[in-house]
Motif scaffolding. Structure first.
Motif, PDB file in Angstrom:
ATOM      1  N   ALA A  30       0.812  -1.218   0.000  1.00 33.38           N
ATOM      2  CA  ALA A  30       0.000   0.000   0.000  1.00 33.38           C
ATOM      3  C   ALA A  30       0.846   1.269   0.000  1.00 33.38           C
ATOM      4  O   ALA A  30       0.467   2.275  -0.620  1.00 33.38           O
ATOM      5  N   ASN A  31       2.009   1.224   0.671  1.00 31.32           N
ATOM      6  CA  ASN A  31       2.761   2.457   0.900  1.00 31.32           C
ATOM      7  C   ASN A  31       4.185   2.447   0.370  1.00 31.32           C
ATOM      8  O   ASN A  31       4.871   3.466   0.450  1.00 31.32           O
ATOM      9  N   GLY A  32       4.628   1.317  -0.178  1.00 34.31           N
ATOM     10  CA  GLY A  32       6.016   1.208  -0.600  1.00 34.31           C
ATOM     11  C   GLY A  32       6.930   1.041   0.600  1.00 34.31           C
ATOM     12  O   GLY A  32       6.511   1.183   1.751  1.00 34.31           O
ATOM     13  N   PHE A  33       8.200   0.738   0.347  1.00 33.82           N
ATOM     14  CA  PHE A  33       9.135   0.522   1.452  1.00 33.82           C
ATOM     15  C   PHE A  33       9.313   1.792   2.278  1.00 33.82           C
ATOM     16  O   PHE A  33       9.286   1.760   3.507  1.00 33.82           O
ATOM     17  N   LYS A  59      12.810  -2.548  10.013  1.00 33.56           N
ATOM     18  CA  LYS A  59      11.930  -2.586   8.846  1.00 33.56           C
ATOM     19  C   LYS A  59      12.666  -3.187   7.656  1.00 33.56           C
ATOM     20  O   LYS A  59      12.087  -3.975   6.880  1.00 33.56           O
ATOM     21  N   ASP A  60      13.924  -2.848   7.510  1.00 31.58           N
ATOM     22  CA  ASP A  60      14.735  -3.392   6.421  1.00 31.58           C
ATOM     23  C   ASP A  60      14.824  -4.915   6.529  1.00 31.58           C
ATOM     24  O   ASP A  60      14.743  -5.621   5.513  1.00 31.58           O
ATOM     25  N   ASP A  61      14.981  -5.416   7.734  1.00 29.99           N
ATOM     26  CA  ASP A  61      15.060  -6.859   7.962  1.00 29.99           C
ATOM     27  C   ASP A  61      13.747  -7.540   7.576  1.00 29.99           C
ATOM     28  O   ASP A  61      13.746  -8.603   6.938  1.00 29.99           O
ATOM     29  N   LYS A  64      13.475  -7.461   3.652  1.00 25.87           N
ATOM     30  CA  LYS A  64      14.373  -8.413   3.005  1.00 25.87           C
ATOM     31  C   LYS A  64      13.891  -9.843   3.213  1.00 25.87           C
ATOM     32  O   LYS A  64      13.928 -10.658   2.281  1.00 25.87           O
ATOM     33  N   THR A  65      13.439 -10.157   4.421  1.00 22.09           N
ATOM     34  CA  THR A  65      12.917 -11.496   4.699  1.00 22.09           C
ATOM     35  C   THR A  65      11.708 -11.793   3.832  1.00 22.09           C
ATOM     36  O   THR A  65      11.580 -12.886   3.258  1.00 22.09           O
ATOM     37  N   ALA A 120      16.530  -3.251  -7.022  1.00 22.58           N
ATOM     38  CA  ALA A 120      16.679  -4.441  -6.161  1.00 22.58           C
ATOM     39  C   ALA A 120      17.690  -4.231  -5.036  1.00 22.58           C
ATOM     40  O   ALA A 120      18.579  -5.064  -4.829  1.00 22.58           O
ATOM     41  N   PRO A 121      17.578  -3.134  -4.247  1.00 20.90           N
ATOM     42  CA  PRO A 121      18.574  -2.890  -3.190  1.00 20.90           C
ATOM     43  C   PRO A 121      18.606  -3.967  -2.115  1.00 20.90           C
ATOM     44  O   PRO A 121      19.636  -4.159  -1.462  1.00 20.90           O
ATOM     45  N   HIS A 122      17.485  -4.668  -1.922  1.00 19.74           N
ATOM     46  CA  HIS A 122      17.441  -5.694  -0.879  1.00 19.74           C
ATOM     47  C   HIS A 122      17.705  -7.101  -1.423  1.00 19.74           C
ATOM     48  O   HIS A 122      17.751  -8.061  -0.660  1.00 19.74           O
ATOM     49  N   LEU A 123      17.868  -7.206  -2.738  1.00 14.01           N
ATOM     50  CA  LEU A 123      18.002  -8.530  -3.339  1.00 14.01           C
ATOM     51  C   LEU A 123      19.236  -8.674  -4.229  1.00 14.01           C
ATOM     52  O   LEU A 123      19.387  -9.690  -4.899  1.00 14.01           O
TER      53      LEU A 123
END
Length: 205
Positions: A30-33, A59-61, A64-65, A120-123
């Protein structure tokens, strides 16, 4: 404490962890990262903020999970392609599996697409490693079938790209698809039949 000595989660802990991930999916979709917050995720999960942070460091964890879990889910049908099966049946079965995922998991598909569009900063690490290895295994199976004359010759990597694009379009652009088709139409059923005919014609020797 090492990973080897970490006790397994209880049923309630696993339930809370899954609830957090589902709530995070709703918040990120709904709100993006950047727009989503730990407070929003906690409220959606019906848990306190400290409780959420007990399961995930940040939140980053969580993000990414969630994305890693989604990527594993997206890739599972590809890993189920049976090198000993009938080639055309296996490829068309993969196409239909991806179409069903677009029906059942549209939010997940859109979240993954948004991550890719952001670079893809988290991937980044996963995309350069595990993803490529899985794709290359599928490519080796496809090339083997093509070498044996069981599938028409085409570039196997671009074949996979096209399957991803064609099937996930029905999730990522669901509103557009439904607007064009109009009421009373089933995009997944119709699209599945179209893609079956398309790839059957492309790949039949």
């Amino acid at each position: 404490m090492t990973d080897a000595t970490v006790p397994p989660m209880t049923r309630i802990q696993q339930k809370n962890r899954d609830l957090i991930l589902q709530s995070a999916l709703e918040a990120f979709s709904a709100n993006g990262f950047r727009g989503a917050t730990i407070d929003q995720i906690a409220r959606l999960a019906g848990l306190s903020k400290p409780n959420v942070l007990y399961y995930f460091a940040s939140k980053d964890d969580i993000h990414k999970t969630l994305l890693t879990t989604l990527l594993d889910m997206w890739l599972a049908p590809m890993q189920q392609i049976d090198a000993e099966g009938d080639p055309l049946t296996e490829v068309l079965g993969y196409v239909q599996a991806k179409m069903q995922m677009s029906r059942d998991f549209p939010r997940e598909s859109r979240l993954f697409a948004y991550e890719i569009l952001q670079g893809a900063p988290h991937l980044t690490q996963i995309l350069g490693g595990g993803l490529r290895e899985i794709v290359e295994r599928a490519v080796a199976v496809l090339e083997g079938w093509m070498d044996q004359g069981k599938l028409a010759r085409t570039d196997p990597r671009h074949l996979i790209f096209s399957i991803w694009a064609m099937t996930q379009h029905y999730a990522d652009f669901e509103i557009q698809v439904r607007a064009v088709l109009g009421p009373g139409r089933d995009p997944i059923q119709e699209g599945g039949a179209f893609l079956d005919a398309l790839y059957r014609k492309l790949l039949t020797p």
